[in-house]
Design a protein around this motif. Structure first.
Motif, short mmCIF file in Angstrom:
data_model
loop_
_atom_site.label_atom_id
_atom_site.label_comp_id
_atom_site.label_asym_id
_atom_site.label_seq_id
_atom_site.Cartn_x
_atom_site.Cartn_y
_atom_site.Cartn_z
N GLU A 15 32.52 2.53 7.71
CA GLU A 15 33.25 3.76 8.04
C GLU A 15 34.31 3.49 9.10
OE1 GLU A 15 30.62 6.90 9.18
OE2 GLU A 15 29.33 6.64 7.42
N PRO A 16 35.58 3.42 8.71
CA PRO A 16 36.08 3.41 7.33
C PRO A 16 35.84 2.05 6.69
CG PRO A 16 37.88 3.07 8.85
CD PRO A 16 36.66 3.33 9.70
N GLN A 17 35.84 2.01 5.37
CA GLN A 17 35.59 0.75 4.67
C GLN A 17 36.69 -0.26 4.99
OE1 GLN A 17 33.87 -0.26 1.04
NE2 GLN A 17 33.58 1.87 0.39
N TYR A 29 32.08 -6.78 7.91
CA TYR A 29 32.23 -5.62 7.04
C TYR A 29 31.99 -4.33 7.82
CZ TYR A 29 30.92 -2.00 3.67
OH TYR A 29 30.83 -0.82 2.98
N PRO A 60 41.63 -2.72 5.60
CA PRO A 60 40.93 -1.59 5.00
C PRO A 60 41.04 -1.62 3.48
CG PRO A 60 43.03 -0.89 5.89
CD PRO A 60 42.88 -2.35 6.25
N GLY A 61 40.04 -1.04 2.80
CA GLY A 61 40.09 -0.99 1.34
C GLY A 61 38.78 -0.55 0.73
N ASP A 62 38.87 0.14 -0.40
CA ASP A 62 37.68 0.69 -1.06
C ASP A 62 36.75 -0.39 -1.61
OD1 ASP A 62 38.65 3.19 -0.49
OD2 ASP A 62 39.55 3.50 -2.47
N GLN A 63 37.26 -1.60 -1.81
CA GLN A 63 36.44 -2.68 -2.37
C GLN A 63 35.91 -3.61 -1.28
OE1 GLN A 63 39.52 -3.95 -5.42
NE2 GLN A 63 37.66 -4.02 -6.69
N SER A 64 35.92 -3.16 -0.05
CA SER A 64 35.56 -4.03 1.07
C SER A 64 34.15 -4.60 0.94
CB SER A 64 35.70 -3.28 2.39
OG SER A 64 37.04 -2.94 2.63
N GLN A 65 33.19 -3.77 0.56
CA GLN A 65 31.82 -4.28 0.44
C GLN A 65 31.70 -5.32 -0.66
OE1 GLN A 65 28.76 -1.30 -0.03
NE2 GLN A 65 27.11 -2.78 0.21
#
Length: 335
Positions: free
Chosen positions: A309-311, A306, A286-291
């Motif tokens: 939700e959740p990232q 990818y 998991p992580g906010d920079q996944s995309q």
């Protein structure tokens, strides 16, 4: 909740990645699935297997029962992958309220919704609270995609509550062989407990389309009648029997998958990611920079999964030193 079957995403969509990123298929490293890179060495299939329709009394039932250690009162139905069972089960109940422990393999929720049932997606804690208002609860153990492993005691408690009022607990154990989880197949002779197993992931035989449903005999019979005759091909039945009897190969497979998962965790951690999950077939990060990370890897011809939700990203295992080195190099760009 609304689920569009056309919009369901799965790993392994390599042709789509080729079109989207303009990189030839041969140049991709596909880590987007949780399928073992080591496939069971399929033996030569006798000509008679190809020439004759499959027969239910071919001995596969006894072999599968022995492999799973099933009690005499349990039903065991070979199916064309656990997918065949999960998408047909909803037709065996009148419209009701179904909970799916999420995030999860999206086909479960989609199948129940298409069957006319009300579907709610629930976290583990929500499932505990909502259980009295559910008729069916579906969970994947270990979870796909997070790899989270639910304790057998929790699942037993859920089953007891549901079964007491005629409900079902459906446990998808597609990834269980490559984990330290405890299977519930030994208890699936009890009413209201349904366990799904698959040869696609641990055995690396996704293309074979072979799996098992274990439940009370009457429910297995009902599903068999709904699927119709010859629902699983003769070659698939033959290969399944060989694979599940090969205990030495299975032990070797567990060991190398465990070692590879540890190696994968090391590479991901060095790149600043946080690998999680109890399945040795994939790591959940998991992580906010996944995309951004997904796109950066794709530009290098490395395909991972990818989730918005959740990232998060899900990484499967590389196969062979050249692939591991390529993954290490691609991940170094992220760090």
């Amino acid at each position: 909740m609304s689920v569009s079957p056309q919009g369901l995403e799965h790993g392994g969509r390599l042709n789509q990645a080729v079109r989207q990123w303009g990189i030839p298929r041969s140049d991709w490293l596909d880590l987007s699935t949780g399928i073992s890179p080591y496939g069971y060495p399929v033996p030569a299939i006798p000509e008679s297997v190809w020439l004759r329709l499959p027969e239910e009394d071919d001995g596969l039932d006894a072999v599968a029962r022995d492999w799973l250690g099933l009690p005499a009162g349990a039903g065991c139905l070979p199916v064309a992958g656990s997918q065949a069972a999960l998408q047909t089960l909803p037709a065996l109940r009148s419209p009701c309220r179904v909970g799916v422990v999420a995030p999860a393999y999206a086909e479960h929720a989609s199948a129940w919704q298409q069957g006319g049932h009300e579907v709610v997606l629930l976290g583990v804690e929500e499932a505990e609270v909502t259980l009295p208002r559910l008729d069916v609860l579906v969970c994947v153990n270990p979870n796909n995609p997070t790899g989270t492993l639910l304790p057998a005691a929790t699942l037993r408690c859920w089953h007891q509550q549901l079964a007491a009022r005629g409900g079902w607990l459906v446990v998808d154990e597609a990834f269980l062989e490559a984990s330290n989880g405890k299977s519930l197949v030994g208890e699936a002779h009890q009413a209201g407990l349904i366990v799904l197993r698959s040869l696609g992931k641990f055995f690396g035989l996704a293309g074979l389309r072979a799996g098992l449903m274990v439940a009370e005999p009457a429910l297995c019979l009902a599903l068999q009648q709904a699927l119709g005759p010859w629902a699983m091909s003769h070659p698939a039945r033959y290969v399944m029997a060989q694979a599940i009897q090969d205990q030495a190969w299975q032990q070797q497979q567990r060991q190398r998958l465990r070692e590879d998962r540890q190696r994968l965790d090391g590479l991901l951690s060095a790149a600043g990611l946080s690998p999680q999950g109890d399945s040795d077939l994939f790591a959940w990060c998991p992580g906010d920079q996944s995309q951004e990370h997904f796109e950066a890897l794709a530009r290098q011809g490395v395909l991972v999964r990818y989730f918005a939700e959740p990232q998060a990203l899900r990484f499967g295992l590389a196969g062979g030193e050249a692939q591991w080195e390529r993954l290490r190099y691609a991940l170094s760009a992220l760090a």
